[in-house]
Each structure stands twice: as structure tokens, then as C-alpha cells.
Write a protein that holds these residues in place. Structure first.
Motif, PDB file in Angstrom:
ATOM      1  N   ARG A 109     -96.691 100.193  14.397  1.00  0.00           N
ATOM      2  CA  ARG A 109     -97.430  99.868  15.746  1.00  0.00           C
ATOM      3  C   ARG A 109     -96.816 100.670  16.804  1.00  0.00           C
ATOM      4  NH1 ARG A 109    -102.369  98.780  13.880  1.00  0.00           N
ATOM      5  NH2 ARG A 109    -102.978  98.618  16.067  1.00  0.00           N
ATOM      6  N   VAL A 110     -95.570 100.358  16.799  1.00  0.00           N
ATOM      7  CA  VAL A 110     -94.937 100.811  18.079  1.00  0.00           C
ATOM      8  C   VAL A 110     -94.741 102.595  18.165  1.00  0.00           C
ATOM      9  CG1 VAL A 110     -92.412 101.041  19.018  1.00  0.00           C
ATOM     10  CG2 VAL A 110     -93.082  98.801  18.254  1.00  0.00           C
ATOM     11  N   THR A 111     -94.496 103.227  16.893  1.00  0.00           N
ATOM     12  CA  THR A 111     -94.614 104.696  16.915  1.00  0.00           C
ATOM     13  C   THR A 111     -96.053 105.004  17.327  1.00  0.00           C
ATOM     14  OG1 THR A 111     -93.035 104.286  15.246  1.00  0.00           O
ATOM     15  CG2 THR A 111     -93.778 106.529  15.800  1.00  0.00           C
TER      16      THR A 111
ATOM     17  N   THR B 279     -90.565  95.431  22.868  1.00  0.00           N
ATOM     18  CA  THR B 279     -90.263  95.732  24.333  1.00  0.00           C
ATOM     19  C   THR B 279     -89.026  96.542  24.464  1.00  0.00           C
ATOM     20  OG1 THR B 279     -91.200  93.500  24.557  1.00  0.00           O
ATOM     21  CG2 THR B 279     -89.885  94.123  26.384  1.00  0.00           C
ATOM     22  N   VAL B 280     -87.880  96.271  23.845  1.00  0.00           N
ATOM     23  CA  VAL B 280     -86.936  97.022  24.223  1.00  0.00           C
ATOM     24  C   VAL B 280     -87.133  98.344  23.593  1.00  0.00           C
ATOM     25  CG1 VAL B 280     -84.515  97.336  23.533  1.00  0.00           C
ATOM     26  CG2 VAL B 280     -85.070  95.087  24.137  1.00  0.00           C
TER      27      VAL B 280
ATOM     28  N   VAL C  29     -92.043  86.166  18.484  1.00  0.00           N
ATOM     29  CA  VAL C  29     -91.197  86.515  19.354  1.00  0.00           C
ATOM     30  C   VAL C  29     -90.068  87.575  19.164  1.00  0.00           C
ATOM     31  CG1 VAL C  29     -89.446  85.677  21.502  1.00  0.00           C
ATOM     32  CG2 VAL C  29     -91.619  84.519  20.987  1.00  0.00           C
ATOM     33  N   ASN C  30     -89.367  87.370  18.351  1.00  0.00           N
ATOM     34  CA  ASN C  30     -88.363  88.088  17.960  1.00  0.00           C
ATOM     35  C   ASN C  30     -88.815  89.484  17.598  1.00  0.00           C
ATOM     36  OD1 ASN C  30     -86.646  86.188  17.672  1.00  0.00           O
ATOM     37  ND2 ASN C  30     -86.761  85.874  15.379  1.00  0.00           N
ATOM     38  N   ILE C  31     -90.079  89.729  17.091  1.00  0.00           N
ATOM     39  CA  ILE C  31     -90.445  91.227  16.920  1.00  0.00           C
ATOM     40  C   ILE C  31     -91.281  91.782  17.972  1.00  0.00           C
ATOM     41  CG2 ILE C  31     -90.838  90.956  14.374  1.00  0.00           C
ATOM     42  CD1 ILE C  31     -93.725  91.674  16.212  1.00  0.00           C
ATOM     43  N   THR C  32     -91.474  90.710  19.079  1.00  0.00           N
ATOM     44  CA  THR C  32     -92.077  91.114  20.357  1.00  0.00           C
ATOM     45  C   THR C  32     -90.889  91.810  21.254  1.00  0.00           C
ATOM     46  OG1 THR C  32     -93.726  89.673  20.357  1.00  0.00           O
ATOM     47  CG2 THR C  32     -93.507  90.641  22.346  1.00  0.00           C
ATOM     48  N   SER C  33     -89.883  91.067  20.942  1.00  0.00           N
ATOM     49  CA  SER C  33     -88.807  91.446  21.613  1.00  0.00           C
ATOM     50  C   SER C  33     -88.018  92.962  21.492  1.00  0.00           C
ATOM     51  CB  SER C  33     -87.432  90.570  21.612  1.00  0.00           C
ATOM     52  OG  SER C  33     -86.515  91.307  22.184  1.00  0.00           O
ATOM     53  N   ASP C  34     -88.163  93.117  20.192  1.00  0.00           N
ATOM     54  CA  ASP C  34     -87.795  94.555  19.350  1.00  0.00           C
ATOM     55  C   ASP C  34     -88.792  95.694  20.184  1.00  0.00           C
ATOM     56  OD1 ASP C  34     -85.906  93.135  18.098  1.00  0.00           O
ATOM     57  OD2 ASP C  34     -87.077  93.119  16.131  1.00  0.00           O
TER      58      ASP C  34
ATOM     59  N   ILE D  95     -92.707  85.357  26.105  1.00  0.00           N
ATOM     60  CA  ILE D  95     -93.919  86.650  25.965  1.00  0.00           C
ATOM     61  C   ILE D  95     -94.672  86.799  27.047  1.00  0.00           C
ATOM     62  CG2 ILE D  95     -96.204  86.677  24.579  1.00  0.00           C
ATOM     63  CD1 ILE D  95     -94.563  86.536  22.156  1.00  0.00           C
ATOM     64  N   LEU D  96     -95.006  85.791  27.566  1.00  0.00           N
ATOM     65  CA  LEU D  96     -95.901  85.737  28.852  1.00  0.00           C
ATOM     66  C   LEU D  96     -95.338  86.202  30.266  1.00  0.00           C
ATOM     67  CD1 LEU D  96     -98.630  82.834  28.336  1.00  0.00           C
ATOM     68  CD2 LEU D  96     -98.688  85.074  27.481  1.00  0.00           C
ATOM     69  N   ILE D  97     -94.254  85.758  30.419  1.00  0.00           N
ATOM     70  CA  ILE D  97     -93.592  86.232  32.022  1.00  0.00           C
ATOM     71  C   ILE D  97     -92.219  87.311  31.502  1.00  0.00           C
ATOM     72  CG2 ILE D  97     -92.579  85.258  33.800  1.00  0.00           C
ATOM     73  CD1 ILE D  97     -93.731  82.487  33.352  1.00  0.00           C
ATOM     74  N   PHE D  98     -91.445  86.911  30.776  1.00  0.00           N
ATOM     75  CA  PHE D  98     -90.094  87.890  30.498  1.00  0.00           C
ATOM     76  C   PHE D  98     -90.625  89.080  30.068  1.00  0.00           C
ATOM     77  CE2 PHE D  98     -86.151  88.760  28.397  1.00  0.00           C
ATOM     78  CZ  PHE D  98     -85.575  89.129  29.508  1.00  0.00           C
ATOM     79  N   TYR D  99     -91.211  89.152  28.971  1.00  0.00           N
ATOM     80  CA  TYR D  99     -91.691  90.606  28.264  1.00  0.00           C
ATOM     81  C   TYR D  99     -92.441  91.401  29.124  1.00  0.00           C
ATOM     82  CZ  TYR D  99     -88.952  88.769  24.517  1.00  0.00           C
ATOM     83  OH  TYR D  99     -88.026  87.810  23.703  1.00  0.00           O
ATOM     84  N   SER D 100     -93.534  90.568  29.606  1.00  0.00           N
ATOM     85  CA  SER D 100     -94.544  91.181  30.495  1.00  0.00           C
ATOM     86  C   SER D 100     -93.996  91.787  31.831  1.00  0.00           C
ATOM     87  CB  SER D 100     -95.696  90.278  30.640  1.00  0.00           C
ATOM     88  OG  SER D 100     -95.458  89.473  31.810  1.00  0.00           O
ATOM     89  N   SER D 101     -93.066  91.242  32.419  1.00  0.00           N
ATOM     90  CA  SER D 101     -92.535  91.966  33.627  1.00  0.00           C
ATOM     91  C   SER D 101     -91.683  93.045  33.097  1.00  0.00           C
ATOM     92  CB  SER D 101     -91.574  90.760  34.303  1.00  0.00           C
ATOM     93  OG  SER D 101     -92.050  89.430  34.375  1.00  0.00           O
ATOM     94  N   LEU D 102     -90.863  93.031  32.023  1.00  0.00           N
ATOM     95  CA  LEU D 102     -90.144  93.983  31.602  1.00  0.00           C
ATOM     96  C   LEU D 102     -91.038  95.174  31.211  1.00  0.00           C
ATOM     97  CD1 LEU D 102     -87.416  92.742  29.390  1.00  0.00           C
ATOM     98  CD2 LEU D 102     -87.081  93.411  31.731  1.00  0.00           C
ATOM     99  N   VAL D 103     -92.048  94.848  30.643  1.00  0.00           N
ATOM    100  CA  VAL D 103     -92.906  96.056  30.150  1.00  0.00           C
ATOM    101  C   VAL D 103     -93.553  96.742  31.331  1.00  0.00           C
ATOM    102  CG1 VAL D 103     -95.136  96.713  28.854  1.00  0.00           C
ATOM    103  CG2 VAL D 103     -93.335  95.544  27.854  1.00  0.00           C
TER     104      VAL D 103
END
Ligand code: ASP
Length: 436
Positions: free
Chosen positions: A293-295, A407-408, A400-405, A247-255
Motif C-alpha cells: 500500500r505504501v509503495t 506515516t514515518v 495504530v502500529n502500522i499506521t505509524s510506520d 490516528i485522528l490528531i497526531f498522524y494526521s497533523s504530521l502527514v
């Protein structure tokens, strides 16, 4: 006075639920909580689940019909599945590295191991049995399972979301292929229906603070005693450290790299979905909130979110795959086994597949863990060791599962030029209906 944002209200509900749950467990009000408080949580989860299947159908059909071009679907589909696989494999690798460095299994002494084994063998047994049933099917069964033999029976089972997705995609494609004047009334119907469903989600979310209060207090009175949990703290710490890295490093870098937007605003936008995921432990139940939220708040066009998110809720589970790899190594270590490199590399593949196969419901990841253990030659009975602490970890991995969704979905939208639909100027803008 400015009204409180939804995520604050949910957070307050959660904190009060935890405090109340602790007090209730201390005072032995367990039965009272189960009879009089928990049902409100169940109603909230049921409202979310009730809306999940209709939401998938209408949003996928409208999303695909609006694409107007089959080649865009296959391109987006390929990209989505590629990203889902890459993020999941990365998550498993993080889990493996952490478990090998921290060695949580070495912290569990023989006495604690025996106590856990004695206490949870029966519970573990039923999960092992469930997994056994899955294993007995042929290798291509997962593909067969995607195609329903009766659409209406698929509709009646929340566990058959992939079948619903499959059929809805076909309807969407059909609408693209038939003449426009014939397709128009059908598409307009689904577009209107879509709006109705989104409104129902808004209404359901009004219940969220009370729902999460009830869910969390019920979880606390049902949780095992702390002395058992203590033995598992290093294991839990390892899983949570891995989830935090994602959450703090991987998705944040991607986003940040790909969308050039602030990750903090991203988190703010999806916070209510994360909090609901934490309270319900189910990506499927959280799907309506994630979608909204995403939309509406991240500005991901519905063409993308309607396809990427339902698929992600069912097959993309980074948190689950990370947990499966840590749990496998933990159990092996607790039994004094040393896993060689090829076995560990094999775990990357099996945990990736097992997380794809896990249903988006509470503790599904644990059932599929049995398959990872079996492949690596780790005793499946070792599941009893991690049983006591599975629920809290399930809550965290679902976040984390939904945060990844999300992010993608955001990355796909950005790369397809479908981020920032005109309704949403930036990620901090809140949609009027949810602004309190
Ligand atoms: N509860 C998780 C989810 O719904 C799956 C699991 O890891 O058990 O995403």
C-alpha cells in the motif's frame, strides 16, 4: 459497473464475520466455527507470514543497492530511528495523561477485581514466565540478538526479523561496494524476485475478505463472557481514546503539515493494511500489505519503504507503548497504588523500550508489559485484570502500529524527495491489479 475497492470488500468481510461470530456464540456453534471456519483465517495469516521474510530480504536488498551511496543509508537510518523514538515517546505520554485524567482503575470495584484475578491468574502466570525469561538476559542481549550466528536459521524463524534485516542490509551494502558490473546480475535477480513477491501479495489479498471473516468470527466465539468485559469498559475506552488521538490528531497533523497531502487520501490508501492489522493483530503478518500500500498507493519510493517499513514493523509500536502505559497505571490504580511523578516519567522510558522489544505478533505487547510493571513496582499478577479484554485492544493497537510506520515512511520519503514516484500520480490513484 465499477468494481468494489479492496478495502470495502475487506470491511464487508469483517462486518459479516462479526455478525456471524455473534450469532455463532449465541447458538453455541463454537466448535463448528473453530473446526470449519477458523482454518480459512489461519491459511490467510500463514500466506502473509510466509511472504514476510522473503519480502524483507528482496526489498531491502534492492532498496539499498539502488541507493548507490552509503552515506544516504546512514542519514536515512538516523532519521528513521529518531522519528520512531519521538512518535513512540509521544504515544506513551498521551497514554499516561489519559490514564491520570480518566483514572480507569478507580472504576473497577473490589468484586470485579477479585473475579478477574481468580479467572485469569493462570493465563497471566504464563505471560509473566515468558517475560521472566527475557528479563534474565543481560542488558546488551537485544544488540547481540540482532546479529545471527547462522543466516539460514534466522530465515526459518519469523521472530528473528531483525536478524534478517541486519543481514539483508549488509548484502545491500556489499552490492554498493563491489564493481557495478559484478553487482548488476545479483541486483537484477532481486529486482525480478521483488516483482514476483509483490504479485504473490496481490494474490493473497484476493483471499483477504474471506480471511478476515474467518478470523473475526473465530475471535468472537473464543472471547470471554460480556459480564467480565463490562468491568473493563472504562479501561478499554481509555486505551481506545488514546489510539484515536494518535490516528485522528497526531498522524494526521504530521502527514498534512509535512507532505501537504490530504490525510483522508492517506487513510484511504492504507485502509486495507489497517483492516488486515485489525484482523490479524500482527504487524509482521501485515507487513506485506503495508509495504504494497505504501509503495504502490502512497507513492513512497521503494528505497524508503523497503528500509523503513520492515524496521518499523519490528521496533516502532506506538499503539503498543500507549497501551502499556495506560495498562500500567490502570493496574496500579486498581490495586490502590499512587504512582509518583518520577515513577511515571520512568514509565515513559520503560514503555518505549518495552514496545521496541515487543515482537510484531499477537499479544506480544502484554508480555513486555510485565517488564514495565516490574520496573514501576506494580504487582505483575495484575496482568490478570486486563487479560479478558486484551485481544480486542491488541487488534486496535496493531492498527495504530502500522499506521505509524506508514506515516514515518511517508515523512521520510517526502523529506528525501522520494515521495510520488512516477507510477503513482496521487494518493487516490489505485493500482490496476488492486482495483477490485
Ligand atoms: N500485536 C502487536 C503488533 O503486532 C504487538 C502487541 O502490542 O501485542 O503490532
Amino acid at each position: 459497473m465499477r468494481k468494489l475497492d479492496l478495502h470495502w470488500k475487506i470491511l464487508i468481510g469483517m462486518v459479516l464475520g462479526i455478525i456471524f461470530g455473534f450469532i455463532a456464540a449465541e447458538l453455541n456453534w463454537n466448535q463448528f466455527v473453530i473446526n470449519w471456519i477458523k482454518p480459512f483465517g489461519t491459511v490467510f495469516i500463514n500466506m502473509l507470514k510466509m511472504i514476510a521474510v522473503p519480502l524483507i530480504i528482496v526489498s531491502l536488498i534492492t532498496g539499498i543497492a539502488e541507493l548507490k551511496d552509503i552515506s544516504r543509508i546512514s542519514k536515512m537510518g538516523g532519521k528513521t530511528i529518531f522519528l520512531y523514538l519521538v512518535t513512540t515517546m509521544f504515544a506513551v505520554s498521551v497514554g499516561l495523561i489519559l490514564a491520570n485524567v480518566i483514572k480507569p482503575g478507580n472504576f473497577i470495584d473490589e468484586a470485579a477485581r477479585d473475579q478477574l484475578m481468580a479467572q485469569y491468574t493462570t493465563d497471566a502466570g504464563s505471560k509473566i514466565q515468558e517475560a521472566q525469561m527475557q528479563k534474565e538476559q543481560g542488558p546488551l542481549q537485544p544488540i547481540v540478538d540482532i546479529v545471527p550466528d547462522n543466516f539460514f536459521s534466522a530465515l526459518t524463524d519469523n521472530g528473528k526479523m531483525l536478524q534478517v534485516i541486519f543481514f539483508s542490509i549488509l548484502i545491500g551494502i556489499g552490492l554498493i561496494l563491489i564493481p557495478e558490473e559484478k553487482a548488476k546480475p545479483v541486483t537484477s535477480f532481486f529486482v525480478g524476485f521483488n516483482e514476483v513477491i509483490l504479485k504473490i501479495i496481490d494474490i493473497t489479498m484476493l483471499l483477504a475478505p474471506i480471511g478476515v471473516f474467518a478470523l473475526l468470527s473465530a475471535i468472537l466465539v473464543e472471547i470471554p463472557s460480556f459480564s467480565v468485559l463490562q468491568a473493563l469498559l472504562v479501561y478499554a475506552f481509555t486505551v481506545i481514546a488514546g489510539l484515536l488521538i494518535l490516528i485522528l490528531i497526531f498522524y494526521s497533523s504530521l502527514v498534512t503539515f509535512i507532505t501537504k497531502n490530504s490525510y483522508f487520501s492517506f487513510l484511504r490508501a492504507i485502509a486495507p493494511a489497517q483492516l488486515v492489522a485489525f484482523s490479524t493483530s500482527s504487524s509482521a503478518a501485515t507487513l506485506p500489505v503495508t509495504m504494497e500500500r505504501v509503495t504502490e498507493h502512497l507513492g513512497v519510493d521503494e528505497e524508503v519503504s523497503s528500509f523503513v517499513l520492515p524496521l518499523g514493523a519490528t521496533i516502532n509500536m506506538d499503539g503498543t507503548s500507549l497501551y502499556q502505559s495506560v495498562a500500567a497505571i490502570f493496574i496500579a490504580q486498581a490495586f490502590g497504588m499512587n504512582l509518583d511523578l518520577p515513577t511515571q516519567l520512568m514509565i515513559i522510558i520503560t514503555a518505549t523500550l518495552a514496545s521496541i522489544g515487543s515482537a510484531a505478533v499477537p499479544s506480544a505487547g502484554m508480555v513486555m508489559l510485565v517488564i514495565v510493571l516490574g520496573q514501576a513496582g506494580i504487582p505483575e499478577a495484575g496482568l490478570a485484570l486486563i487479560f479478558a479484554i486484551d485481544r480486542p485492544l491488541d487488534m486496535c493497537r496493531t492498527v495504530v502500529n502500522i499506521t505509524s510506520d506508514a506515516t514515518v515512511a511517508t515523512i521520510i520519503a517526502k523529506t528525501e524527495g522520494l515521495l510520488n514516484n512516477p507510477k503513482v500520480k496521487n494518493w487516490d490513484d489505485h493500482y490496476p491489479t488492486n482495483n477490485g
